[in-house]
Enzyme design. Structure first.
Site, mmCIF file in Angstrom:
data_model
loop_
_atom_site.group_PDB
_atom_site.id
_atom_site.type_symbol
_atom_site.label_atom_id
_atom_site.label_comp_id
_atom_site.label_asym_id
_atom_site.label_seq_id
_atom_site.Cartn_x
_atom_site.Cartn_y
_atom_site.Cartn_z
ATOM 1 N N CYS A 240 -2.398 -2.136 7.993
ATOM 2 C CA CYS A 240 -2.037 -2.291 8.903
ATOM 3 C C CYS A 240 -2.413 -0.665 8.671
ATOM 4 O O CYS A 240 -3.508 0.256 9.119
ATOM 5 C CB CYS A 240 -0.708 -2.203 9.205
ATOM 6 S SG CYS A 240 0.574 -1.528 8.624
ATOM 7 N N GLU B 159 1.057 -0.875 -0.165
ATOM 8 C CA GLU B 159 -0.471 -0.074 0.059
ATOM 9 C C GLU B 159 1.324 1.447 -0.332
ATOM 10 O O GLU B 159 0.979 2.381 -0.452
ATOM 11 C CB GLU B 159 -0.924 0.469 1.198
ATOM 12 C CG GLU B 159 -1.779 -1.093 1.467
ATOM 13 C CD GLU B 159 -0.895 -2.295 2.091
ATOM 14 O OE1 GLU B 159 0.047 -2.367 2.498
ATOM 15 O OE2 GLU B 159 -2.379 -2.341 3.380
ATOM 16 N N CYS C 259 -0.229 2.319 6.867
ATOM 17 C CA CYS C 259 -0.930 2.195 5.496
ATOM 18 C C CYS C 259 -1.939 2.637 6.161
ATOM 19 O O CYS C 259 -2.560 3.796 4.883
ATOM 20 C CB CYS C 259 -1.150 1.171 5.407
ATOM 21 S SG CYS C 259 0.609 0.040 5.000
#
Lengths: 149, 149
Positions: free
Chosen positions: B82, B54, B85
């Site tokens: 996460c 990402e 990101c």
């Protein structure tokens, strides 16, 4: 004569950011006495809202060190890291984070999500806040006051 | 004949990641029908634990677009983002996030800190989960099973 402390260097970088029209934040990664990275905000210059001082310093430090981790290294940053930067700190296993000014609006260490205390955070650095806070707060206040005027 | 869907492309990139010994995650940024970025995990290759699919896709898309934001653009990613990101997604003002597999251990969208629901998060994209989940879960399971064996 002692050289500039890591937080003083980060604050000098924050001033440099402001002089370039960037929100004044600087970040330094140290391994013992060695400076692995010294960066400042570059969101405007790079046209990249993820180009926070901490993200740039972490990537530079990883390149400098070459071990794929920053375990045993310390980050000095002039503003409390946001969720993105706190996540990067956890991923790279930094040992210790010193931050100057708190960020009640977007901080993610001692404000907001307090990422390092969460069960889904798999590495929590030691956190020391407040070092250089007054100088950082003044820089931020003056920068945003000038933007609004 | 229709071209590959964005999530199919992301899943193909996830397979490519696994073939290179990287945890299988792929990410694609679309502006309407245009692919702005198509990236995969490169943490091992770059020696950089922040080189999530990402993050790389977001930076590439910013360069491709050149407007300093990704408003009106959509991210397709094969695993729930996460905290790092998710923070980058908020900073770049992505319109919509499609993710395939959930990540109960480190996800920050529908698990853990649920960043986009937090008052310190200043932009929340629309989130659509589950598209391509079975194929992504199989890829992840096979990759980590092989690592342990």
């Amino acid at each position: 004569m002692p050289s500039q402390s890591p937080m003083d260097l980060a604050l000098t970088l924050a001033e440099e950011a402001a002089a370039h029209g960037e929100a004044p934040v600087g970040a330094v990664v140290m391994e013992g006495e060695v400076i692995l990275a010294a960066e400042r905000n570059r969101m405007k210059a790079l046209g990249d809202p993820t180009a926070h001082a901490e993200m740039l310093a972490i990537r530079t430090a990883l390149q400098t060190r070459g071990t794929g981790r920053l375990d045993g290294c310390d980050l000095y940053v002039t503003l409390e890291p946001c969720a993105m930067c706190a996540g990067a700190i956890a991923h790279t296993r930094l040992r210790r984070v010193y931050f100057a000014a708190e960020d009640p609006k977007a901080g993610a260490v001692e404000n907001g999500i307090r990422l390092f205390t969460q069960p889904t955070c798999h590495h929590a650095p030691e956190v020391i806040s407040g070092l250089g806070a007054t100088r950082s707060e003044t820089l931020l206040r003056e920068f945003f006051r000038a933007l609004r005027s």
